[in-house]
Write a protein that holds these residues in place. Sequence first.
Motif, mmCIF file in Angstrom:
data_model
loop_
_atom_site.group_PDB
_atom_site.id
_atom_site.type_symbol
_atom_site.label_atom_id
_atom_site.label_comp_id
_atom_site.label_asym_id
_atom_site.label_seq_id
_atom_site.Cartn_x
_atom_site.Cartn_y
_atom_site.Cartn_z
ATOM 1 N N ALA A 37 60.580 23.502 49.549
ATOM 2 C CA ALA A 37 60.912 24.122 50.830
ATOM 3 C C ALA A 37 61.300 23.087 51.875
ATOM 4 N N ILE A 38 60.547 21.974 51.920
ATOM 5 C CA ILE A 38 60.725 21.014 53.007
ATOM 6 C C ILE A 38 61.776 19.954 52.691
ATOM 7 N N LEU A 39 61.711 19.361 51.498
ATOM 8 C CA LEU A 39 62.595 18.232 51.188
ATOM 9 C C LEU A 39 64.081 18.584 51.304
ATOM 10 N N PRO A 40 64.540 19.754 50.805
ATOM 11 C CA PRO A 40 65.964 20.078 50.976
ATOM 12 C C PRO A 40 66.383 20.190 52.428
ATOM 13 N N ARG A 41 65.476 20.557 53.289
ATOM 14 C CA ARG A 41 65.814 20.674 54.711
ATOM 15 C C ARG A 41 65.953 19.313 55.373
ATOM 16 N N ILE A 42 65.391 18.293 54.750
ATOM 17 C CA ILE A 42 65.499 16.933 55.287
ATOM 18 C C ILE A 42 66.739 16.234 54.731
ATOM 19 N N ILE A 43 66.937 16.306 53.425
ATOM 20 C CA ILE A 43 68.001 15.508 52.789
ATOM 21 C C ILE A 43 69.087 16.338 52.130
ATOM 22 N N GLY A 44 68.927 17.669 52.096
ATOM 23 C CA GLY A 44 69.927 18.516 51.452
ATOM 24 C C GLY A 44 69.498 18.969 50.064
ATOM 25 N N GLN A 45 70.029 20.113 49.648
ATOM 26 C CA GLN A 45 69.611 20.752 48.398
ATOM 27 C C GLN A 45 69.923 19.905 47.164
ATOM 28 N N GLY A 46 71.145 19.390 47.080
ATOM 29 C CA GLY A 46 71.522 18.632 45.893
ATOM 30 C C GLY A 46 70.726 17.346 45.734
ATOM 31 N N ARG A 47 70.533 16.629 46.820
ATOM 32 C CA ARG A 47 69.783 15.383 46.761
ATOM 33 C C ARG A 47 68.316 15.654 46.437
ATOM 34 N N ALA A 48 67.758 16.691 47.046
ATOM 35 C CA ALA A 48 66.370 17.036 46.750
ATOM 36 C C ALA A 48 66.211 17.435 45.290
ATOM 37 N N THR A 49 67.155 18.205 44.773
ATOM 38 C CA THR A 49 67.095 18.624 43.368
ATOM 39 C C THR A 49 67.093 17.415 42.443
ATOM 40 N N GLU A 50 67.937 16.436 42.746
ATOM 41 C CA GLU A 50 67.991 15.224 41.925
ATOM 42 C C GLU A 50 66.648 14.513 41.914
ATOM 43 N N LEU A 51 66.076 14.291 43.080
ATOM 44 C CA LEU A 51 64.799 13.569 43.151
ATOM 45 C C LEU A 51 63.681 14.337 42.458
ATOM 46 N N LEU A 52 63.637 15.656 42.644
ATOM 47 C CA LEU A 52 62.542 16.463 42.098
ATOM 48 C C LEU A 52 62.680 16.674 40.598
ATOM 49 N N MET A 53 63.896 16.580 40.065
ATOM 50 C CA MET A 53 64.097 16.799 38.629
ATOM 51 C C MET A 53 64.168 15.515 37.824
ATOM 52 N N THR A 54 64.274 14.366 38.494
ATOM 53 C CA THR A 54 64.307 13.097 37.761
ATOM 54 C C THR A 54 63.081 12.237 38.057
ATOM 55 N N GLY A 55 62.497 12.397 39.225
ATOM 56 C CA GLY A 55 61.370 11.559 39.607
ATOM 57 C C GLY A 55 61.753 10.136 39.945
ATOM 58 N N ARG A 56 63.048 9.873 40.099
ATOM 59 C CA ARG A 56 63.469 8.501 40.386
ATOM 60 C C ARG A 56 63.075 8.103 41.795
ATOM 61 N N GLY A 57 63.040 6.802 42.025
ATOM 62 C CA GLY A 57 62.640 6.304 43.321
ATOM 63 C C GLY A 57 63.730 6.423 44.365
ATOM 64 N N LEU A 58 63.323 6.704 45.583
ATOM 65 C CA LEU A 58 64.227 6.721 46.736
ATOM 66 C C LEU A 58 63.951 5.467 47.541
ATOM 67 N N GLY A 59 64.919 4.558 47.579
ATOM 68 C CA GLY A 59 64.746 3.310 48.321
ATOM 69 C C GLY A 59 64.900 3.504 49.819
ATOM 70 N N ALA A 60 64.579 2.463 50.555
ATOM 71 C CA ALA A 60 64.565 2.570 52.011
ATOM 72 C C ALA A 60 65.953 2.828 52.587
ATOM 73 N N GLU A 61 66.930 2.041 52.196
ATOM 74 C CA GLU A 61 68.269 2.192 52.767
ATOM 75 C C GLU A 61 68.881 3.530 52.374
ATOM 76 N N GLU A 62 68.692 3.924 51.113
ATOM 77 C CA GLU A 62 69.192 5.224 50.686
ATOM 78 C C GLU A 62 68.490 6.334 51.466
ATOM 79 N N GLY A 63 67.189 6.185 51.651
ATOM 80 C CA GLY A 63 66.447 7.173 52.424
ATOM 81 C C GLY A 63 66.920 7.250 53.864
ATOM 82 N N LEU A 64 67.287 6.114 54.442
ATOM 83 C CA LEU A 64 67.828 6.099 55.801
ATOM 84 C C LEU A 64 69.183 6.800 55.834
#
Length: 271
Positions: free
Chosen positions: A158-185
Amino acid sequence: MTFDPATYCPEHFLWSYRDGIATIRLDRPERKNPLTFASYAELRDTFRALVYVKDVKVVIFAPNEGNFSSGGDVHDIIGPLVRMNMTELMDFTRMTGDLVKAMRGCPQPIIAAVDGISAGAGAIIPMSADMRLGTPDAKTYFLFNRVGLAGCDMGACAILPRIIGQGRATELLMTGRGLGAEEGLNWGYFNMVVSKETLMEEANKLATQIAAGPTFANGMTKNQLNMEWDMSLDTAIEAEAQAQAICMQTKDFERAYNAFVNKEKPVFEGD
């Protein structure tokens, strides 16, 4: 539960308070600050109680010795979970979700200051905050998928897609890969990335700025941001009209007007 922020001494995490700003740190740095059943519950109860603690204007959730949190403790939480029945598991997952509800429900803005590892539930806490500051070493993992669980944990879907968008949230939640600082910014997850040495200085600077503002009105803003997730535009506009009319009845609104007329800086008192 109510408490005096100046003397509050929780059992399962660190708490400090000064000039309207409370700072929370998990306190097991040798294990990268994992969460336990007890710390989940005490954090939940603390954020619920903050609704009634008017002296606290802003909360900073900070790292401890180079890491934010590694998430649920493998020995204290993960091990026991595999031996629980369904009723016990539901009690646990609802309890962890209640921490997020309590964070979103308290009127104080919450600033997450993230350094090092922020993983699993230790990533959910910054996600649930109102603003996030990171260091170049901040590494965020929504790693539920990696341990055979769904990414829909503690409000992440519910929350993560509202911060970074649906597609990006789906990628992170379905792969578990790390989100680095610059990418997160770049994705809008972090409001800013600063050096390790200045992280808490910048977090306190932001907290001080917010604490000096109209805290009642800031609480109304947070409430509307929460409520309007599932409102139609017409309903949201009406809700905001009501919220703004309430704020126009506050003394802080009158103080701001008088300060403007007198060419002075307003001093808000939160009423």
